[in-house]
Motif scaffolding. Structure first.
Motif, PDB file in Angstrom:
ATOM      1  N   TRP A   1      30.714  30.138  31.230  1.00  0.00           N
ATOM      2  CA  TRP A   1      31.292  31.206  30.429  1.00  0.00           C
ATOM      3  C   TRP A   1      31.399  32.463  31.284  1.00  0.00           C
ATOM      4  CZ3 TRP A   1      27.845  27.688  28.426  1.00  0.00           C
ATOM      5  CH2 TRP A   1      28.206  27.040  27.240  1.00  0.00           C
ATOM      6  N   THR A   2      32.523  33.152  31.195  1.00  0.00           N
ATOM      7  CA  THR A   2      32.728  34.368  31.983  1.00  0.00           C
ATOM      8  C   THR A   2      33.391  35.437  31.121  1.00  0.00           C
ATOM      9  OG1 THR A   2      34.867  33.554  32.792  1.00  0.00           O
ATOM     10  CG2 THR A   2      32.945  33.168  34.197  1.00  0.00           C
ATOM     11  N   ALA A   3      33.103  36.691  31.461  1.00  0.00           N
ATOM     12  CA  ALA A   3      33.735  37.801  30.758  1.00  0.00           C
ATOM     13  C   ALA A   3      33.746  39.037  31.641  1.00  0.00           C
ATOM     14  CB  ALA A   3      33.013  38.106  29.448  1.00  0.00           C
ATOM     15  N   ILE A   4      34.835  39.779  31.556  1.00  0.00           N
ATOM     16  CA  ILE A   4      34.954  41.125  32.115  1.00  0.00           C
ATOM     17  C   ILE A   4      35.313  42.034  30.952  1.00  0.00           C
ATOM     18  CG2 ILE A   4      36.260  42.640  33.653  1.00  0.00           C
ATOM     19  CD1 ILE A   4      36.718  40.229  35.479  1.00  0.00           C
ATOM     20  N   ARG A   5      34.563  43.120  30.779  1.00  0.00           N
ATOM     21  CA  ARG A   5      34.806  43.995  29.635  1.00  0.00           C
ATOM     22  C   ARG A   5      36.281  44.414  29.578  1.00  0.00           C
ATOM     23  NH1 ARG A   5      32.065  46.397  25.877  1.00  0.00           N
ATOM     24  NH2 ARG A   5      30.047  45.736  26.748  1.00  0.00           N
ATOM     25  N   GLY A   6      36.849  44.293  28.386  1.00  0.00           N
ATOM     26  CA  GLY A   6      38.256  44.637  28.193  1.00  0.00           C
ATOM     27  C   GLY A   6      39.203  43.466  28.348  1.00  0.00           C
ATOM     28  N   GLN A   7      38.661  42.311  28.748  1.00  0.00           N
ATOM     29  CA  GLN A   7      39.474  41.109  28.900  1.00  0.00           C
ATOM     30  C   GLN A   7      38.924  39.995  28.013  1.00  0.00           C
ATOM     31  OE1 GLN A   7      40.019  39.997  33.059  1.00  0.00           O
ATOM     32  NE2 GLN A   7      39.955  42.135  33.715  1.00  0.00           N
ATOM     33  N   ALA A   8      39.684  38.937  27.851  1.00  0.00           N
ATOM     34  CA  ALA A   8      39.268  37.811  27.013  1.00  0.00           C
ATOM     35  C   ALA A   8      38.139  37.033  27.676  1.00  0.00           C
ATOM     36  CB  ALA A   8      40.445  36.887  26.749  1.00  0.00           C
TER      37      ALA A   8
ATOM     38  N   ALA B   1      40.401  44.543  40.975  1.00  0.00           N
ATOM     39  CA  ALA B   1      40.102  43.663  42.106  1.00  0.00           C
ATOM     40  C   ALA B   1      38.606  43.660  42.417  1.00  0.00           C
ATOM     41  CB  ALA B   1      40.896  44.108  43.339  1.00  0.00           C
ATOM     42  N   GLN B   2      37.975  44.826  42.310  1.00  0.00           N
ATOM     43  CA  GLN B   2      36.528  44.908  42.557  1.00  0.00           C
ATOM     44  C   GLN B   2      35.749  44.128  41.494  1.00  0.00           C
ATOM     45  OE1 GLN B   2      36.410  49.230  42.638  1.00  0.00           O
ATOM     46  NE2 GLN B   2      35.856  49.233  44.820  1.00  0.00           N
ATOM     47  N   LYS B   3      36.167  44.255  40.240  1.00  0.00           N
ATOM     48  CA  LYS B   3      35.503  43.512  39.165  1.00  0.00           C
ATOM     49  C   LYS B   3      35.666  42.009  39.360  1.00  0.00           C
ATOM     50  CE  LYS B   3      36.023  47.146  35.682  1.00  0.00           C
ATOM     51  NZ  LYS B   3      36.706  47.532  34.415  1.00  0.00           N
ATOM     52  N   LYS B   4      36.840  41.603  39.778  1.00  0.00           N
ATOM     53  CA  LYS B   4      37.085  40.173  40.012  1.00  0.00           C
ATOM     54  C   LYS B   4      36.178  39.647  41.122  1.00  0.00           C
ATOM     55  CE  LYS B   4      40.900  36.933  40.787  1.00  0.00           C
ATOM     56  NZ  LYS B   4      42.360  36.810  41.042  1.00  0.00           N
ATOM     57  N   LYS B   5      36.001  40.452  42.171  1.00  0.00           N
ATOM     58  CA  LYS B   5      35.131  40.044  43.278  1.00  0.00           C
ATOM     59  C   LYS B   5      33.675  39.952  42.823  1.00  0.00           C
ATOM     60  CE  LYS B   5      33.766  41.317  47.984  1.00  0.00           C
ATOM     61  NZ  LYS B   5      33.897  42.319  49.075  1.00  0.00           N
ATOM     62  N   LEU B   6      33.243  40.925  42.033  1.00  0.00           N
ATOM     63  CA  LEU B   6      31.867  40.914  41.521  1.00  0.00           C
ATOM     64  C   LEU B   6      31.641  39.723  40.591  1.00  0.00           C
ATOM     65  CD1 LEU B   6      31.634  44.733  40.914  1.00  0.00           C
ATOM     66  CD2 LEU B   6      30.045  43.449  42.361  1.00  0.00           C
ATOM     67  N   LEU B   7      32.636  39.404  39.771  1.00  0.00           N
ATOM     68  CA  LEU B   7      32.532  38.236  38.899  1.00  0.00           C
ATOM     69  C   LEU B   7      32.383  36.964  39.731  1.00  0.00           C
ATOM     70  CD1 LEU B   7      32.749  36.971  36.022  1.00  0.00           C
ATOM     71  CD2 LEU B   7      35.206  36.794  36.422  1.00  0.00           C
ATOM     72  N   ALA B   8      33.164  36.856  40.781  1.00  0.00           N
ATOM     73  CA  ALA B   8      33.100  35.667  41.641  1.00  0.00           C
ATOM     74  C   ALA B   8      31.716  35.533  42.283  1.00  0.00           C
ATOM     75  CB  ALA B   8      34.185  35.745  42.714  1.00  0.00           C
ATOM     76  N   THR B   9      31.122  36.659  42.674  1.00  0.00           N
ATOM     77  CA  THR B   9      29.775  36.635  43.244  1.00  0.00           C
ATOM     78  C   THR B   9      28.761  36.134  42.219  1.00  0.00           C
ATOM     79  OG1 THR B   9      30.279  38.465  44.748  1.00  0.00           O
ATOM     80  CG2 THR B   9      27.956  38.046  44.276  1.00  0.00           C
ATOM     81  N   ALA B  10      28.861  36.641  40.983  1.00  0.00           N
ATOM     82  CA  ALA B  10      27.932  36.222  39.931  1.00  0.00           C
ATOM     83  C   ALA B  10      28.090  34.740  39.612  1.00  0.00           C
ATOM     84  CB  ALA B  10      28.162  37.065  38.678  1.00  0.00           C
ATOM     85  N   VAL B  11      29.315  34.255  39.586  1.00  0.00           N
ATOM     86  CA  VAL B  11      29.564  32.829  39.337  1.00  0.00           C
ATOM     87  C   VAL B  11      28.925  31.982  40.431  1.00  0.00           C
ATOM     88  CG1 VAL B  11      31.361  31.045  39.305  1.00  0.00           C
ATOM     89  CG2 VAL B  11      31.653  33.138  37.964  1.00  0.00           C
ATOM     90  N   LYS B  12      29.118  32.378  41.667  1.00  0.00           N
ATOM     91  CA  LYS B  12      28.561  31.643  42.805  1.00  0.00           C
ATOM     92  C   LYS B  12      27.033  31.590  42.721  1.00  0.00           C
ATOM     93  CE  LYS B  12      28.800  31.607  47.885  1.00  0.00           C
ATOM     94  NZ  LYS B  12      29.337  32.345  49.077  1.00  0.00           N
ATOM     95  N   ALA B  13      26.416  32.718  42.373  1.00  0.00           N
ATOM     96  CA  ALA B  13      24.958  32.777  42.276  1.00  0.00           C
ATOM     97  C   ALA B  13      24.446  31.921  41.123  1.00  0.00           C
ATOM     98  CB  ALA B  13      24.509  34.223  42.101  1.00  0.00           C
TER      99      ALA B  13
END
Length: 274
Positions: free
Chosen positions: A137-144, A4-16
């Motif tokens: 393009w988006t990625a979280i380590r360990g996911q597609a 959940a924390q990684k998902k939130k951080l990803l969303a922040t990076a996308v927004k920026a």
């Protein structure tokens, strides 16, 4: 760190990234203020503006995380977590009104020991946004890895059928170093591509558009997000930290098989040996 924390951080990076991308798109055909210009590079006032827009949003959402940026940094960049930001990758393209440039944001985490590449940080989140094609393009380590929400995968073709992106550094010494690679590889591949954005070269490899990307001198903020996206798309992101120049790398991104074919053709990249 939880999912959940990684998902939130990803969303922040996308927004920026999208916020800076909006600024880029609005100013593509506008006359731009140049802060610095050399024969092979251009630094724009808009680079700094985009960096500060990204930085303001990241700091507001996660003030505890440092920022290592191409234009400027904030906080302790050797702390547990750090954002690695390139506000405009492909600045020369952008300066000339060529719509092939992007925003790159990675979140890196400090490792407990050095990895196989001699690094003590690894990217755990990667975001690349091209505002001119509206591709994210988006990625979280360990996911597609994903492009606009759909999973992507590297091309499994060989060198003979490949579109190979070849990058040339800004200084003459590394430019001269890469020229034999270019001349030896061109007869062995389908087509070379020199498009002016290391980050987009990496995401194009991840998406299967390019089969590989090779460059002997590139900076961390150009590759931190795109390299993770390649790995999460099933590819190999081989890199060598250069002894001369902090945050500077030689890289080969591909399906892995192509790197070995490149090495058989030209030898391995080793510019520090010059």
């Amino acid at each position: 760190m939880t999912a959940a924390q990684k998902k939130k951080l990803l969303a922040t990076a996308v927004k920026a990234a999208q916020s800076a991308g909006t600024l880029m798109k609005r100013n593509l055909m506008v006359e731009k203020d140049v802060n610095e210009s050399t024969q092979r590079d251009i630094k724009l006032e808009l680079d700094v503006r985009c960096q500060r827009r990204i930085e303001a949003l990241l700091v507001r959402e996660h003030p505890e995380i440092a920022i290592l940026g191409e234009e400027e940094s904030a906080g302790n960049v050797e702390s547990e977590l750090r954002w690695v930001v390139d506000p405009i990758d492909g600045t020369v393209n952008f300066a000339y009104g060529i719509p092939h440039a992007c925003v790159s944001i990675a979140l890196q985490q400090r490792l407990t020991k050095f990895n196989r590449y001699g690094e003590n940080y690894e990217s755990i989140i990667g975001v690349v946004y091209d505002p001119f094609t509206n591709e994210l393009w988006t990625a979280i380590r360990g996911q597609a890895a994903k492009l606009n929400g759909s999973k992507i995968h590297v091309n499994d073709g060989g060198l003979r059928e490949s579109l190979l992106s070849i990058g040339f550094a800004k200084d003459r010494k590394t430019f001269d170093y890469m020229m034999p690679y270019f001349s030896k590889l061109v007869p062995k591949i389908r087509k070379p591509r020199i498009m002016g954005s290391a980050t987009l070269a990496l995401t194009y490899v991840a998406s299967g558009r390019f089969h590989g990307y090779i460059e002997s001198k590139v900076r961390l903020w150009d590759i931190a997000a795109g390299g993770l996206i390649v790995e999460c798309a099933g590819g190999e992101f081989w890199r060598m930290p250069r002894k001369k120049g902090k945050y500077t790398y030689s890289v080969v991104a591909s399906n892995g098989r192509i790197r070995k074919q490149i090495e058989r053709t030209c030898g391995p990249l080793n510019p520090d040996g010059l």
